[in-house]
Design a protein around this motif. Structure first.
Motif, PDB file in Angstrom:
ATOM      1  N   GLU A 209       0.765  -1.344   0.016  1.00  0.00           N
ATOM      2  CA  GLU A 209      -0.057   0.006  -0.012  1.00  0.00           C
ATOM      3  C   GLU A 209       0.740   1.190   0.085  1.00  0.00           C
ATOM      4  O   GLU A 209       0.811   2.174  -0.515  1.00  0.00           O
ATOM      5  CB  GLU A 209      -0.838   0.011   1.036  1.00  0.00           C
ATOM      6  N   GLU A 210       1.963   1.167   0.657  1.00  0.00           N
ATOM      7  CA  GLU A 210       2.877   2.456   0.774  1.00  0.00           C
ATOM      8  C   GLU A 210       3.338   2.608  -0.520  1.00  0.00           C
ATOM      9  O   GLU A 210       3.704   3.822  -0.970  1.00  0.00           O
ATOM     10  CB  GLU A 210       4.045   2.148   1.755  1.00  0.00           C
ATOM     11  N   ILE A 211       3.851   1.538  -1.108  1.00  0.00           N
ATOM     12  CA  ILE A 211       4.503   1.676  -2.590  1.00  0.00           C
ATOM     13  C   ILE A 211       3.516   2.254  -3.596  1.00  0.00           C
ATOM     14  O   ILE A 211       3.821   3.027  -4.550  1.00  0.00           O
ATOM     15  CB  ILE A 211       5.115   0.265  -2.968  1.00  0.00           C
ATOM     16  N   ALA A 215       4.034   5.240  -5.919  1.00  0.00           N
ATOM     17  CA  ALA A 215       3.612   5.269  -7.506  1.00  0.00           C
ATOM     18  C   ALA A 215       2.818   6.183  -7.916  1.00  0.00           C
ATOM     19  O   ALA A 215       3.043   7.124  -8.840  1.00  0.00           O
ATOM     20  CB  ALA A 215       3.379   3.816  -7.747  1.00  0.00           C
ATOM     21  N   ARG A 216       1.723   6.502  -7.331  1.00  0.00           N
ATOM     22  CA  ARG A 216       0.511   7.074  -7.916  1.00  0.00           C
ATOM     23  C   ARG A 216       0.753   8.905  -7.447  1.00  0.00           C
ATOM     24  O   ARG A 216       0.490   9.528  -8.607  1.00  0.00           O
ATOM     25  CB  ARG A 216      -0.666   6.963  -6.922  1.00  0.00           C
ATOM     26  N   GLU A 217       2.035   9.108  -6.686  1.00  0.00           N
ATOM     27  CA  GLU A 217       2.421  10.390  -6.794  1.00  0.00           C
ATOM     28  C   GLU A 217       3.329  10.705  -8.139  1.00  0.00           C
ATOM     29  O   GLU A 217       3.791  11.787  -8.218  1.00  0.00           O
ATOM     30  CB  GLU A 217       3.540  10.591  -5.672  1.00  0.00           C
ATOM     31  N   HIS A 218       3.729   9.905  -8.796  1.00  0.00           N
ATOM     32  CA  HIS A 218       4.514  10.015  -9.762  1.00  0.00           C
ATOM     33  C   HIS A 218       3.904   9.966 -11.371  1.00  0.00           C
ATOM     34  O   HIS A 218       4.515   9.673 -12.262  1.00  0.00           O
ATOM     35  CB  HIS A 218       5.798   8.778  -9.844  1.00  0.00           C
ATOM     36  N   ALA A 318      17.713   9.922   2.278  1.00  0.00           N
ATOM     37  CA  ALA A 318      16.416   9.312   1.781  1.00  0.00           C
ATOM     38  C   ALA A 318      15.290  10.137   1.805  1.00  0.00           C
ATOM     39  O   ALA A 318      14.992  10.240   2.848  1.00  0.00           O
ATOM     40  CB  ALA A 318      16.251   7.974   2.131  1.00  0.00           C
ATOM     41  N   ASP A 319      14.529  10.587   0.517  1.00  0.00           N
ATOM     42  CA  ASP A 319      13.457  11.239   0.720  1.00  0.00           C
ATOM     43  C   ASP A 319      12.188  10.318   1.216  1.00  0.00           C
ATOM     44  O   ASP A 319      11.370  10.862   1.869  1.00  0.00           O
ATOM     45  CB  ASP A 319      13.026  12.070  -0.651  1.00  0.00           C
ATOM     46  N   VAL A 320      12.374   9.088   0.423  1.00  0.00           N
ATOM     47  CA  VAL A 320      11.622   7.994   0.742  1.00  0.00           C
ATOM     48  C   VAL A 320      12.291   6.597   1.084  1.00  0.00           C
ATOM     49  O   VAL A 320      13.481   6.437   0.425  1.00  0.00           O
ATOM     50  CB  VAL A 320      10.697   7.807  -0.272  1.00  0.00           C
ATOM     51  N   LEU A 321      12.020   6.050   2.132  1.00  0.00           N
ATOM     52  CA  LEU A 321      12.973   4.956   2.469  1.00  0.00           C
ATOM     53  C   LEU A 321      11.902   3.503   2.274  1.00  0.00           C
ATOM     54  O   LEU A 321      10.708   3.610   3.091  1.00  0.00           O
ATOM     55  CB  LEU A 321      13.328   5.132   3.948  1.00  0.00           C
ATOM     56  N   LEU A 340      10.128  -2.633  -6.955  1.00  0.00           N
ATOM     57  CA  LEU A 340       9.813  -1.941  -8.264  1.00  0.00           C
ATOM     58  C   LEU A 340       8.884  -2.513  -9.137  1.00  0.00           C
ATOM     59  O   LEU A 340       8.242  -1.886 -10.010  1.00  0.00           O
ATOM     60  CB  LEU A 340      11.318  -2.123  -8.878  1.00  0.00           C
ATOM     61  N   GLN A 341       8.650  -3.753  -8.982  1.00  0.00           N
ATOM     62  CA  GLN A 341       7.431  -4.254  -9.939  1.00  0.00           C
ATOM     63  C   GLN A 341       6.114  -3.761  -9.347  1.00  0.00           C
ATOM     64  O   GLN A 341       5.136  -3.330 -10.286  1.00  0.00           O
ATOM     65  CB  GLN A 341       7.456  -5.974  -9.828  1.00  0.00           C
ATOM     66  N   LEU A 342       5.925  -3.709  -8.122  1.00  0.00           N
ATOM     67  CA  LEU A 342       4.780  -3.052  -7.578  1.00  0.00           C
ATOM     68  C   LEU A 342       4.694  -1.772  -8.024  1.00  0.00           C
ATOM     69  O   LEU A 342       3.349  -1.389  -8.333  1.00  0.00           O
ATOM     70  CB  LEU A 342       4.818  -3.171  -5.958  1.00  0.00           C
ATOM     71  N   PHE A 343       5.564  -0.810  -7.920  1.00  0.00           N
ATOM     72  CA  PHE A 343       5.684   0.404  -8.415  1.00  0.00           C
ATOM     73  C   PHE A 343       5.399   0.603  -9.820  1.00  0.00           C
ATOM     74  O   PHE A 343       4.273   1.562 -10.173  1.00  0.00           O
ATOM     75  CB  PHE A 343       7.085   1.096  -7.974  1.00  0.00           C
ATOM     76  N   ALA A 344       5.879   0.109 -10.712  1.00  0.00           N
ATOM     77  CA  ALA A 344       5.642   0.011 -12.184  1.00  0.00           C
ATOM     78  C   ALA A 344       4.016  -0.310 -12.429  1.00  0.00           C
ATOM     79  O   ALA A 344       3.372   0.144 -13.187  1.00  0.00           O
ATOM     80  CB  ALA A 344       6.419  -0.836 -12.893  1.00  0.00           C
TER      81      ALA A 344
END
Ligand code: M6R
Length: 368
Positions: A209-211, A215-218, A318-321, A340-344
């Motif tokens: 959920e955090e990831i 991701a949605r911020e980007h 780190a802005d995000v950790l 990285l998979q979750l992010f994409a």
């Protein structure tokens, strides 16, 4: 059929703990020795090998890069990793004592198939690492290690990649066992660490959920960079590939040590840079990575750091950790790639793209 998920890709990401466990199943005999069912190459064949060339495409190529670190470290056999499409057409030097390892999830990739055909004509032994039983590449190889991930439907490889990593580690450990390298005593220890991977991957998935929120911020990002070094370098490349193929965002992975040789010029205010921080065990790697992160941040990058849990040294930069389970550096790709998979996947979903069928891409590339 998607088990309540919106995409096959997401389902397959969540299947990874099980897929990795399946991939490890039945590899260790009661006497502690490793057995690879369909290896088919004899111990003597393997002892005669003095060089390994790994050929693959896309994500499978990045698994091959990780394999190089593992095989060279554990077995002391020189390993080259090459894109199948490049290998085939450069008149490579192959000998009887060269083992060609072809990594392919589908077992049908035309470039990889042409490459192994070429290798066999040159009398090299060919071993396939493949997820698809009875597909062409394993059929045309001398031996095979099946990855047992189950069918992968999403065009973006996820569980295919993680189980390729397992197969690569198994191959490395098996070669160490057969060759009787100094490292031999540690084989059982690495196998124990591998057995813990499904639980570690689950721990990463618990942070989804955090990831996703990150991701949605980007969604408006025009470019995203990925940095890694050592086994984290292929992870950076894979993170960038996932973003390119699913979100159609310009993304590049770099070896952190190369920053000063050019890429640092790309850094501008607010540019997202995802950094794979090596675990602290290998201080020289870790500290060098931290100083690279410091440098990009000083130039305005927004640093999103994937680092071993409890690694406080990275906090100021780190802005995000995103914490990762504590695992040895060679195994870290298995946990580091998951965020990285979750992010994409989430970023592409938020942008309204078809995650399972990205534009212009096919699941298996059967033409050269
Ligand atoms: O089936 P293969 O492993 O041979 O496929 C290789 C590449 O085509 C594949 O990994 C591709 O890069 C994926 N779409 C990556 O997600």
């Amino acid at each position: 059929e998607k088990d309540g998920h919106d995409w096959f890709m997401r389902k397959e990401i969540y299947e990874q703990p099980r897929a990795v466990a399946n991939s490890l199943l039945g590899r260790r005999a009661a006497d502690g020795q490793l057995h690879l069912d369909e290896m088919r190459l004899s111990d003597q064949d393997l002892r005669d090998i003095d060089k390994i060339i790994i050929i693959a495409a896309g994500t499978s190529f990045y698994a091959g890069m990780v394999a190089k670190y593992a095989i060279e470290h554990w077995c002391r056999i020189p390993v080259e990793v090459e894109l199948a499409s490049e290998f085939r057409y450069r008149d490579p030097i192959l000998k009887h004592s060269t083992l060609v390892v072809a990594i392919s999830q589908s077992g049908e990739t035309a470039d990889t198939l042409q490459a192994i055909r070429h290798a066999r004509v040159q009398k090299s032994k060919v071993l396939a690492i493949c997820n698809t039983n009875g597909s062409t590449i394993p059929r045309e190889s001398d031996g095979v290690i099946y990855t047992h991930a189950g069918p992968e439907i999403g065009v973006a490889s996820t569980k295919g990649f993680l189980t390729q990593l397992v197969a690569c580690y198994l191959l490395a450990l098996y070669l160490a066992q057969v060759k009787g390298t100094r490292f031999g005593d540690e084989i059982a220890q690495v196998m124990d660490q591998l057995d813990k991977m499904p639980a570690h991957i689950r721990a990463v998935l618990d942070q989804a959920e955090e990831i996703y929120a990150l991701a949605r911020e980007h969604v408006d990002s025009r470019s995203v960079l990925f940095l890694g070094r050592h086994a984290g370098y292929p992870v950076a490349l894979e993170g960038a590939l996932k973003l390119k193929e699913l979100a159609y965002i310009h993304a590049e992975g770099f070896a952190a040590g190369e920053l000063k040789h050019g890429p640092i010029a790309l850094i501008e205010d607010g540019l997202p840079v995802l950094c794979v921080v090596p675990p602290r065990g290998r201080d020289f790697l870790h500290d060098k990575m931290v100083s690279g992160i410091q440098e990009v941040r000083a130039r305005g990058a927004r640093t999103i750091c994937l680092a071993e849990e409890g690694d406080t040294s990275i906090e100021p930069y780190a802005d995000v950790l995103i914490p990762l389970p504590s695992v040895p550096v060679l195994l870290q790709p298995m946990v580091a790639v998951v965020p990285l998979q979750l992010f994409a996947c989430e970023l592409a979903t938020a942008m309204g793209h078809d995650v399972d069928q990205p534009r212009n891409l096919a699941k298996s590339v059967t033409v050269e």
